[in-house]
Design a protein around this motif. Sequence first.
Motif, short mmCIF file in Angstrom:
data_model
loop_
_atom_site.label_atom_id
_atom_site.label_comp_id
_atom_site.label_asym_id
_atom_site.label_seq_id
_atom_site.Cartn_x
_atom_site.Cartn_y
_atom_site.Cartn_z
N TYR A 66 37.12 77.81 56.83
CA TYR A 66 37.13 76.98 55.72
C TYR A 66 36.69 75.55 56.15
O TYR A 66 37.28 74.46 56.05
N PRO A 68 34.03 73.21 55.41
CA PRO A 68 34.00 71.99 54.67
C PRO A 68 35.40 71.25 54.28
O PRO A 68 35.52 70.23 54.53
N ALA A 69 36.27 72.15 53.99
CA ALA A 69 37.85 71.69 53.81
C ALA A 69 38.14 71.01 54.86
O ALA A 69 38.96 69.95 54.94
N GLU A 72 36.50 67.49 55.86
CA GLU A 72 36.92 66.54 54.78
C GLU A 72 38.46 66.16 55.20
O GLU A 72 39.03 64.84 54.87
N PHE A 152 40.32 65.26 47.67
CA PHE A 152 39.28 66.21 47.97
C PHE A 152 38.41 66.71 47.05
O PHE A 152 37.19 67.24 47.08
N ASP A 168 30.82 62.51 52.14
CA ASP A 168 31.62 63.46 51.71
C ASP A 168 31.60 63.67 50.27
O ASP A 168 31.89 62.86 49.47
N LYS A 169 31.19 65.18 50.10
CA LYS A 169 31.09 65.47 48.74
C LYS A 169 32.30 65.93 48.06
O LYS A 169 33.24 66.38 48.81
N LEU A 171 34.77 68.60 46.84
CA LEU A 171 34.78 70.10 47.22
C LEU A 171 35.00 70.79 45.82
O LEU A 171 35.85 70.49 44.92
N MET A 175 37.58 75.66 47.64
CA MET A 175 37.73 75.19 48.75
C MET A 175 38.70 73.73 49.10
O MET A 175 39.31 73.92 50.11
N ALA A 176 38.68 72.85 47.92
CA ALA A 176 39.50 71.94 48.21
C ALA A 176 40.95 72.47 48.45
O ALA A 176 41.61 71.39 49.23
N THR A 179 42.24 72.54 51.89
CA THR A 179 42.71 71.36 52.98
C THR A 179 44.15 71.18 52.93
O THR A 179 44.50 70.93 54.04
#
Lengths: 251, 128
Positions: A66, A68-69, A72, A152, A168-169, A171, A175-176, A179
């Motif tokens: 994970y 990207p999670a 961020e 996120f 930071d885009k 999510l 995916m969010a 986190t």
Amino acid sequence: MSDSSVTAGGAVADAHHEHPPYQRHHFESVDQQFDATNFAMWLFLLTEIMFFGGLFTAYLIMRNWYYPAFVEASHQLNIGWGTANTGVLIVSSFTMAMGVWSAEMRKKGLLILFLSLTFILGLAFLGIKSIEYSEKWEKHHVPGLNWSDASFLNPASDPEVHKLYPQDKPLAPDMASKTEMYFFLYFAMTGMHALHMIIGISILGFMLVRARAGAYTTGHVTYVENFGLYWHFVDIVWIFLFPLLYLISRY
Amino acid sequence: MSEHGGQAGHDEKFEQKVVEHDQEHHIVSPIIYLTILGALLVGTALTVWASYIDLGAWQIAPGLTLFWNPVVALAIACTKMTLVVLFFMHVKYSTKLTKLTVACGFFTFIALIGMTMTDYFTRAWGRW
């Protein structure tokens, strides 16, 4: 040249059963006793390596799954507090090492001083950690108890962090939600580390009372030495937690 | 020979005697501890500084990229750990038994993590 007042060097071959009071009867010499307890302490620390190793492995795998999670989520941590705590802990390891030296040199005053400094630095670490934990609570970043994905799903809703990490885009929701796994591991790892600190500080308090009564500066340094090993081990765990949790997700 | 009579404070002779009597139990000097403290603080500063620089990545193969930032951070952490283990934890001055014990611990740890990772990263369960 007889010098009977200093006997730390261990039993002499021709002195039957003559040994310092702190040498247990089942040991040949003080050195053997020291080596045996030292060996036992290291075996305990190996089990601790395996224990934290499981947490580190979980973190490595989850971070790769994970990514990207985890990147961020880790941007939520304050590098300033993390650096300060690393400094506090490293200096406390130094004061602990000096405490061992004071015990070996039989300097009671210095031993009490260095144990006190280590005690205070340990509390300072926990103090900083509690500031960080309360931030997480306020921002609803405590998994299971007080949780929200908002920072996120929409990074702009968190202006403080968004200013530091404008790249930071938002999510995707699935995916969010991952986190939460980052913060679960964050609390599990730093919490387990903090528990070890609390245990260490408690033992330090006990040692301070005993040191004031004159313990550890009579040549019997095993307790201080082995506690030092424990304290340095906890320091090493943090040496790895700091970059893994705080630093490596900046780029 | 009376023991360090009347001398207040720092007593070099007595310290030397304590050191000499400890034939096996090596006492590490405060100068070494201070040096290690300095090195550890420099290492901490270095790892924070490095994290603010984009060190780039190495595209080993399509879909397999090695990012340098975590590699550098872990290398510095390993160096710091080695210093703590060798000097603060006295492994450099300890018995062969202790050295072997520590080495066994790290070997087992690396083997377990390594085998777990080779399993997780070679299964065909898609990309995450």
